[in-house]
Design a protein around this motif. Sequence first.
Motif, PDB file in Angstrom:
ATOM      1  N   ALA A 397       0.814  -1.225   0.000  1.00 40.88           N
ATOM      2  CA  ALA A 397       0.000   0.000   0.000  1.00 40.88           C
ATOM      3  C   ALA A 397       0.840   1.265   0.000  1.00 40.88           C
ATOM      4  N   VAL A 398       2.013   1.245   0.634  1.00 40.18           N
ATOM      5  CA  VAL A 398       2.812   2.467   0.750  1.00 40.18           C
ATOM      6  C   VAL A 398       3.587   2.763  -0.529  1.00 40.18           C
ATOM      7  N   PHE A 399       3.578   1.829  -1.495  1.00 37.47           N
ATOM      8  CA  PHE A 399       4.320   2.034  -2.741  1.00 37.47           C
ATOM      9  C   PHE A 399       3.405   2.334  -3.934  1.00 37.47           C
ATOM     10  N   LYS A 400       2.110   2.191  -3.764  1.00 34.39           N
ATOM     11  CA  LYS A 400       1.187   2.301  -4.899  1.00 34.39           C
ATOM     12  C   LYS A 400       1.183   3.675  -5.561  1.00 34.39           C
ATOM     13  N   HIS A 401       1.507   4.720  -4.810  1.00 34.05           N
ATOM     14  CA  HIS A 401       1.465   6.075  -5.385  1.00 34.05           C
ATOM     15  C   HIS A 401       2.654   6.347  -6.302  1.00 34.05           C
ATOM     16  N   SER A 408      15.939  -3.364 -10.884  1.00 33.47           N
ATOM     17  CA  SER A 408      16.750  -4.109 -11.843  1.00 33.47           C
ATOM     18  C   SER A 408      18.144  -4.384 -11.277  1.00 33.47           C
ATOM     19  N   GLN A 409      18.805  -5.390 -11.837  1.00 37.33           N
ATOM     20  CA  GLN A 409      20.172  -5.767 -11.474  1.00 37.33           C
ATOM     21  C   GLN A 409      20.331  -6.072  -9.988  1.00 37.33           C
ATOM     22  N   ASN A 410      19.313  -6.687  -9.393  1.00 31.88           N
ATOM     23  CA  ASN A 410      19.435  -7.183  -8.034  1.00 31.88           C
ATOM     24  C   ASN A 410      19.643  -8.700  -8.091  1.00 31.88           C
ATOM     25  N   GLN A 411      19.185  -9.428  -7.104  1.00 27.12           N
ATOM     26  CA  GLN A 411      19.401 -10.873  -7.056  1.00 27.12           C
ATOM     27  C   GLN A 411      18.079 -11.609  -6.814  1.00 27.12           C
ATOM     28  N   LEU A 412      17.077 -11.155  -7.521  1.00 28.89           N
ATOM     29  CA  LEU A 412      15.737 -11.727  -7.405  1.00 28.89           C
ATOM     30  C   LEU A 412      15.546 -12.884  -8.379  1.00 28.89           C
ATOM     31  N   THR A 413      14.780 -13.856  -7.970  1.00 32.83           N
ATOM     32  CA  THR A 413      14.366 -14.906  -8.896  1.00 32.83           C
ATOM     33  C   THR A 413      13.037 -14.487  -9.512  1.00 32.83           C
ATOM     34  N   ARG A 414      12.477 -15.335 -10.345  1.00 35.03           N
ATOM     35  CA  ARG A 414      11.181 -15.024 -10.954  1.00 35.03           C
ATOM     36  C   ARG A 414      10.121 -14.806  -9.882  1.00 35.03           C
ATOM     37  N   LYS A 415      10.252 -15.570  -8.800  1.00 33.22           N
ATOM     38  CA  LYS A 415       9.290 -15.434  -7.711  1.00 33.22           C
ATOM     39  C   LYS A 415       9.343 -14.032  -7.108  1.00 33.22           C
ATOM     40  N   GLY A 416      10.566 -13.526  -6.845  1.00 33.73           N
ATOM     41  CA  GLY A 416      10.722 -12.196  -6.263  1.00 33.73           C
ATOM     42  C   GLY A 416      10.258 -11.105  -7.204  1.00 33.73           C
ATOM     43  N   VAL A 417      10.577 -11.259  -8.483  1.00 31.99           N
ATOM     44  CA  VAL A 417      10.154 -10.271  -9.487  1.00 31.99           C
ATOM     45  C   VAL A 417       8.630 -10.214  -9.557  1.00 31.99           C
ATOM     46  N   LYS A 418       7.995 -11.378  -9.497  1.00 34.39           N
ATOM     47  CA  LYS A 418       6.527 -11.426  -9.562  1.00 34.39           C
ATOM     48  C   LYS A 418       5.900 -10.744  -8.348  1.00 34.39           C
ATOM     49  N   LEU A 419       6.517 -10.913  -7.189  1.00 32.46           N
ATOM     50  CA  LEU A 419       5.994 -10.273  -5.975  1.00 32.46           C
ATOM     51  C   LEU A 419       5.993  -8.749  -6.091  1.00 32.46           C
ATOM     52  N   LEU A 420       6.985  -8.192  -6.790  1.00 30.68           N
ATOM     53  CA  LEU A 420       7.134  -6.738  -6.879  1.00 30.68           C
ATOM     54  C   LEU A 420       6.473  -6.136  -8.115  1.00 30.68           C
ATOM     55  N   ALA A 421       6.067  -6.964  -9.048  1.00 30.07           N
ATOM     56  CA  ALA A 421       5.600  -6.485 -10.353  1.00 30.07           C
ATOM     57  C   ALA A 421       4.411  -5.546 -10.277  1.00 30.07           C
ATOM     58  N   SER A 422       3.576  -5.690  -9.265  1.00 28.38           N
ATOM     59  CA  SER A 422       2.354  -4.874  -9.193  1.00 28.38           C
ATOM     60  C   SER A 422       2.402  -3.808  -8.100  1.00 28.38           C
ATOM     61  N   LEU A 423       3.588  -3.523  -7.571  1.00 27.97           N
ATOM     62  CA  LEU A 423       3.672  -2.510  -6.507  1.00 27.97           C
ATOM     63  C   LEU A 423       3.288  -1.119  -6.998  1.00 27.97           C
ATOM     64  N   CYS A 424       3.601  -0.821  -8.274  1.00 22.66           N
ATOM     65  CA  CYS A 424       3.232   0.474  -8.852  1.00 22.66           C
ATOM     66  C   CYS A 424       3.105   0.288 -10.358  1.00 22.66           C
ATOM     67  N   PRO A 425       2.613   1.282 -11.086  1.00 21.75           N
ATOM     68  CA  PRO A 425       2.364   1.110 -12.519  1.00 21.75           C
ATOM     69  C   PRO A 425       3.586   0.713 -13.342  1.00 21.75           C
ATOM     70  N   ASP A 426       4.772   1.162 -12.967  1.00 24.42           N
ATOM     71  CA  ASP A 426       5.981   0.890 -13.763  1.00 24.42           C
ATOM     72  C   ASP A 426       7.054   0.310 -12.850  1.00 24.42           C
ATOM     73  N   VAL A 427       7.275  -0.999 -12.955  1.00 24.77           N
ATOM     74  CA  VAL A 427       8.309  -1.664 -12.170  1.00 24.77           C
ATOM     75  C   VAL A 427       9.357  -2.228 -13.117  1.00 24.77           C
ATOM     76  N   ALA A 428      10.585  -1.707 -13.031  1.00 24.17           N
ATOM     77  CA  ALA A 428      11.696  -2.204 -13.846  1.00 24.17           C
ATOM     78  C   ALA A 428      12.425  -3.280 -13.053  1.00 24.17           C
ATOM     79  N   ALA A 429      12.500  -4.505 -13.608  1.00 26.80           N
ATOM     80  CA  ALA A 429      13.073  -5.614 -12.845  1.00 26.80           C
ATOM     81  C   ALA A 429      13.974  -6.503 -13.706  1.00 26.80           C
ATOM     82  N   GLY A 430      14.541  -5.961 -14.767  1.00 26.01           N
ATOM     83  CA  GLY A 430      15.372  -6.765 -15.661  1.00 26.01           C
ATOM     84  C   GLY A 430      16.790  -6.988 -15.158  1.00 26.01           C
TER      85      GLY A 430
END
Length: 449
Positions: A397-401, A408-430
């Motif tokens: 809720a605190v990130f939606k605005h 991007s360029q962190n150490q997330l797996t597909r699972k982590g990327v999916k968890l963050l994908a909907s936090l806000c309209p534009d999430v860069a995770a490549g």
Amino acid sequence: MPRFEYTEGTSSKFWEIERKDTVVTTRWGRIGTEGQEKTQKFKQTYEALQAYQKQVLEKTKKGYTRIKPKDTAPAAKTNPELEAAILQAPESDDGYLVYADWLQGQGDPRGELMALQHAQRQAQGAESSSLKRKVAALYKKHQGTLLGVGLTSMLGEKALTLEWHLGFIRGARVAAPGFDSDADFDVVETLTMLLRSPSARFLQELTLGLPDNDGDNEYGDLIKVVTRLAPKTLQRLFIGDFVFPDESEISWVKLGNLAPLLKALPHLTTLRLRGGEVRLGPVELPELRRFTMESGGLPRPAVQSIASAKWPKLEQLEVWFGSEEYGGRSRPSDIQSILDATGLPNLKHLGLCNAAFSDELATVLPKAKVLKQLESLDLSKGTLMDTDAEVLAANAAVFKHLKKLDVSQNQLTRKGVKLLASLCPDVAAGNQRDIYDDDEGGRYVAVGE
């Protein structure tokens, strides 16, 4: 063309040499004469470079001395009152146009150049193209007057590039020549000539590339020149314009003590720094809107300087913390004032990048006061893992605005990327990076050495 001279007894000779790709041209004779000229063409560039270097070595062994170019531009006509009007509003054309009329009345070619460039900016189509040609021809004709012999001789190198605006240099980039260059280019001397040039009196943007391609890249001498000679009109400064790791590892470049420089340039609106071993001291930049510090290991005192800086108009702040191995030993407690938005009423874009403590950031960010006022948040190049993504997602809720979140360029797996994908309209995770199985839990920043 580099020039060498030999004077001893009755001898008074000169020798010049120039290489352009595969062609080597030499000129020689008695000083005061035009001398003779010879051109050699080689099949390969490296053959021409070897021939160039061999001939230079032979001449220096015979006692010839390299003559460095000097700034021999004629004294520029000045009008302090009209210049003061430009200094008060360097972004406005009005002051330049009044000055152009006065200079044309003095017979100074700069006045005509100013008028032509202004007319070109207003024109379109064929008229614009015609004026562009006239500007180029006038500039070429009077280049020696506008720049002097010293700076003119450096323009053939990529190490000196200039952007002109209404008869004056608005932007400039100075750097050591490339590895394959045979030019005798003193970057400190060139920067000094540039900042002393009448054509740079209204300089607004300055970029410094690598100071030395062969040895230690330390900016100390260049910083002293900028501190002493930079005009009051300078608004945008970039120190460390190089490609890493191709040109140099980021942590091999030493920015040094920038405290005197920052004190001398209170009118900066944009400051970008790239490198290591930086000292900032107390930072008070009341006009600054954008600050970027890119490092593979940012010392804790520098982080503390950034956190306690006074820049009430700052809109964008980006800091690369780096790895502990290269000096990046900071923790969220060192940037608590930033997280609390202390003294940052206008901050809209925050980058806490390349952080070895991304796991700790994930815990404190949802409660950070600064988050409410941000439009974008950059957590790229850090050490975020899936467990950290779970923490962030649990506080969605605190990130939606936010308009954009960069992980991007962190150490997330597909699972982590999916968890963050909907936090806000534009999430860069490549471009996520692998996790190493070691005693440190596999965490490592994207940019270290």
